[in-house]
Design a protein around this motif. Structure first.
Motif, PDB file in Angstrom:
ATOM      1  N   ASN A 127       0.852  -1.183   0.000  1.00  0.00           N
ATOM      2  CA  ASN A 127       0.000   0.000   0.000  1.00  0.00           C
ATOM      3  C   ASN A 127       0.888   1.234   0.000  1.00  0.00           C
ATOM      4  O   ASN A 127       1.917   1.273   0.682  1.00  0.00           O
ATOM      5  N   SER A 141      -1.900  -5.030   5.035  1.00  0.00           N
ATOM      6  CA  SER A 141      -3.243  -4.967   4.477  1.00  0.00           C
ATOM      7  C   SER A 141      -3.707  -3.527   4.401  1.00  0.00           C
ATOM      8  O   SER A 141      -3.132  -2.631   5.029  1.00  0.00           O
ATOM      9  N   VAL A 142      -4.785  -3.305   3.644  1.00  0.00           N
ATOM     10  CA  VAL A 142      -5.333  -1.957   3.551  1.00  0.00           C
ATOM     11  C   VAL A 142      -5.794  -1.469   4.919  1.00  0.00           C
ATOM     12  O   VAL A 142      -5.575  -0.304   5.291  1.00  0.00           O
ATOM     13  N   GLU A 143      -6.392  -2.382   5.689  1.00  0.00           N
ATOM     14  CA  GLU A 143      -6.878  -1.986   7.012  1.00  0.00           C
ATOM     15  C   GLU A 143      -5.732  -1.555   7.924  1.00  0.00           C
ATOM     16  O   GLU A 143      -5.821  -0.521   8.611  1.00  0.00           O
ATOM     17  N   ASP A 144      -4.662  -2.374   7.944  1.00  0.00           N
ATOM     18  CA  ASP A 144      -3.511  -2.020   8.797  1.00  0.00           C
ATOM     19  C   ASP A 144      -2.838  -0.740   8.318  1.00  0.00           C
ATOM     20  O   ASP A 144      -2.407   0.098   9.122  1.00  0.00           O
ATOM     21  N   LEU A 155      -4.285   1.705   6.781  1.00  0.00           N
ATOM     22  CA  LEU A 155      -5.148   2.828   7.127  1.00  0.00           C
ATOM     23  C   LEU A 155      -5.012   3.186   8.604  1.00  0.00           C
ATOM     24  O   LEU A 155      -4.965   4.379   8.962  1.00  0.00           O
ATOM     25  N   LEU A 156      -4.927   2.159   9.472  1.00  0.00           N
ATOM     26  CA  LEU A 156      -4.749   2.434  10.904  1.00  0.00           C
ATOM     27  C   LEU A 156      -3.439   3.188  11.159  1.00  0.00           C
ATOM     28  O   LEU A 156      -3.398   4.142  11.942  1.00  0.00           O
ATOM     29  N   THR A 201      -3.685   0.926  -3.140  1.00  0.00           N
ATOM     30  CA  THR A 201      -3.202  -0.447  -3.021  1.00  0.00           C
ATOM     31  C   THR A 201      -2.631  -0.917  -4.352  1.00  0.00           C
ATOM     32  O   THR A 201      -3.163  -0.595  -5.424  1.00  0.00           O
ATOM     33  N   ASN A 223      -8.674   2.608  -4.535  1.00  0.00           N
ATOM     34  CA  ASN A 223      -8.261   1.223  -4.745  1.00  0.00           C
ATOM     35  C   ASN A 223      -8.171   0.915  -6.244  1.00  0.00           C
ATOM     36  O   ASN A 223      -8.706   1.631  -7.070  1.00  0.00           O
TER      37      ASN A 223
END
Length: 478
Positions: free
Chosen positions: A350, A408-411, A413-414, A445, A478
């Motif tokens: 990412n 990951s995208v979630e990690d 973003l966090l 991503t 994305n």
């Protein structure tokens, strides 16, 4: 083999081969041609060795003295601040200690005060014979000179004084400064060359005065007093190297000369041919050792300098000098490589692109120095709060880019939200800007078939969406 060392290896091998070959050839040839060997090999080599030794010990004091004379602090102090004597004392003491000089000094033409690293020594007086050097030096045409003398109060040590004139901006003479150092080792060196190698070494100035020689061996003060040499005075006192023969007491003498521009002196090395008839073998081993030693010594220095400067060049090429993180060029290169690897193994990457909000206003309001501090601080926040496996760079101006590797995208973003909050709430940044500093973020991503430019363009576009949506926010494409 690394290409940057190939030329060093080639030159070293050539030098080693040449040194050994010439030495062996001269050994056999010199059995019947000692004169040619001495004239073309031993004497020039000794001349260069002496010159190297002189350079190693004497050039630095010459440069230090020149630096002092051209130091604007010294010039301004003489013209405007001489009443503040402790400042020049501290300056002279600092120079003395930094460069390990025997003493440092300064004479003010305006007041006649003579200062050393210990403070005011005396006031220059024309009637004082110890001060005659100053008045003589003041009126010579050259702007510097070298004096050598044996100091009876310092264990009869040989002292070299390097004097430089000080001029103001209008090139008016305002004083003299310089350094002094003990060089009694030179007398031992000259003695060694005479006893071990049968060379007589001495130095002349442009007037033909013998300013440096082995004590108790050469008693003449000027080349005019050397009856067999004075007729060659004009040729010897020349900046062109000289190599010739002359007769002295019915003996053939070989003479080599070399001009030393840093000291404005002429180095003379003499060899009585008769002294070398029984020394052919000794000269062979000496030449072999000296040639190899200096070949490997120079090679070692070259390798060391190449390594040193190569590291420096690599650092300058790969890093942003202000923020001490990767620059755009190296980031592009690393990202292309990582994309190839991670697409092959279907691993996520990412990319985050961020731009400091209203950075131009910070520069306009507080100046570029504060702007630079803001960039340094934000780079530090980013670098300290991402993983070591992630890739960070300053993209340009107030823009930064981060590649989250195997995230990951979630990690990602966090982590981005954390960075956003850290920047917005950082007390150092608040103090620099007298208020909050924020940034706009764009996250994207890696897709199948993406190139680095595709990834960067999407992240950049996402960042501009954040800008257009009110800033201080994160946009994802994305």
């Amino acid at each position: 083999m690394n290409s940057k060392y190939k030329i060093v290896v080639i030159i070293s091998l050539l030098l080693v081969t040449l040194s050994i070959s010439i030495t062996f050839i001269n050994y056999f040839v010199s059995l019947n041609s000692t004169e040619k060997h001495l004239k073309n090999q031993s004497l020039p080599l000794s001349l260069d060795n002496i010159y190297t030794e002189i350079q190693k010990h004497l050039i630095e004091p010459y440069l230090v003295s020149s630096m002092m004379a051209n130091d604007t602090f010294v010039q301004d102090w003489i013209l405007n601040d001489e009443l503040n004597g402790h400042r020049i004392q501290e300056y002279l003491d600092a120079v003395k200690n930094k460069y390990a000089m025997f003493t440092t000094f300064l004479v003010s033409e305006k007041t006649g005060n003579y200062y050393t690293q210990d403070g005011l020594l005396e006031k220059i007086d024309k009637e004082n014979p110890n001060n005659a050097w100053y008045f003589r030096f003041k009126h010579i045409q050259e702007n510097h000179e070298i004096n050598l003398d044996f100091n009876q109060n310092l264990s009869n040590s040989l002292i070299m004084f390097i004097n430089f004139k000080i001029f103001d901006k209008k090139y008016s003479y305002i004083g003299a400064t310089g350094v002094a150092l003990k060089i009694s080792y030179i007398n031992d060196m000259l003695k060694m060359f005479r006893q071990k190698y049968h060379f007589k070494v001495y130095f002349l100035d442009e007037k033909g005065d013998i300013v440096l020689c082995e004590r108790d061996i050469i008693h003449e003060k000027n080349i005019d007093e050397l009856s067999n040499l004075k007729k060659y005075k004009s040729e010897i006192i020349s900046k062109e190297p000289l190599n010739f023969e002359y007769e002295n007491n019915n003996k053939k003498v070989l003479l080599n000369t070399k001009y030393i521009p840093e000291l404005n002196l002429y180095l003379l090395v003499e060899a009585n041919l008769d002294d070398f008839i029984d020394d052919v073998k000794d000269i062979f081993y000496i030449n072999l050792f000296v040639s190899l030693f200096f070949t490997f010594f120079v090679t070692g220095i070259i390798v060391y300098m190449i390594r040193k400067y190569n590291k420096k060049l690599e650092y300058l090429a790969n890093n942003d000098l202000l923020t001490d993180i990767n620059n755009r060029r190296i980031f592009d290169s690393k990202l292309e490589h990582l994309i190839l690897i991670h697409q092959r193994h279907n691993q996520p990457i990412n990319l985050l692109f961020l731009d400091i909000d209203n950075f131009k206003d910070i520069n306009d309001k507080f100046g570029h120095a504060i702007g630079d501090k803001v960039l340094i601080r934000i780079a530090s926040i980013l670098k300290d709060n991402i993983r070591k496996s992630d890739l960070i760079a300053r993209w340009g101006g107030e823009e930064f880019v981060i590649a989250y590797i195997n995230s990951s995208v979630e990690d990602s973003l966090l982590t981005t939200e954390k960075l956003k909050d850290l920047i917005e709430n950082d007390y150092i940044l608040k103090d620099l800007n007298q208020g909050n500093i924020t940034a706009s973020f764009g996250l994207t991503t890696l897709k199948k078939g993406d190139k680095a430019s595709d990834l960067i363009n999407r992240a950049d576009f996402a960042m501009y969406e954040s800008k257009n949506s009110g800033k201080n926010r994160i946009s994802i494409i994305n």
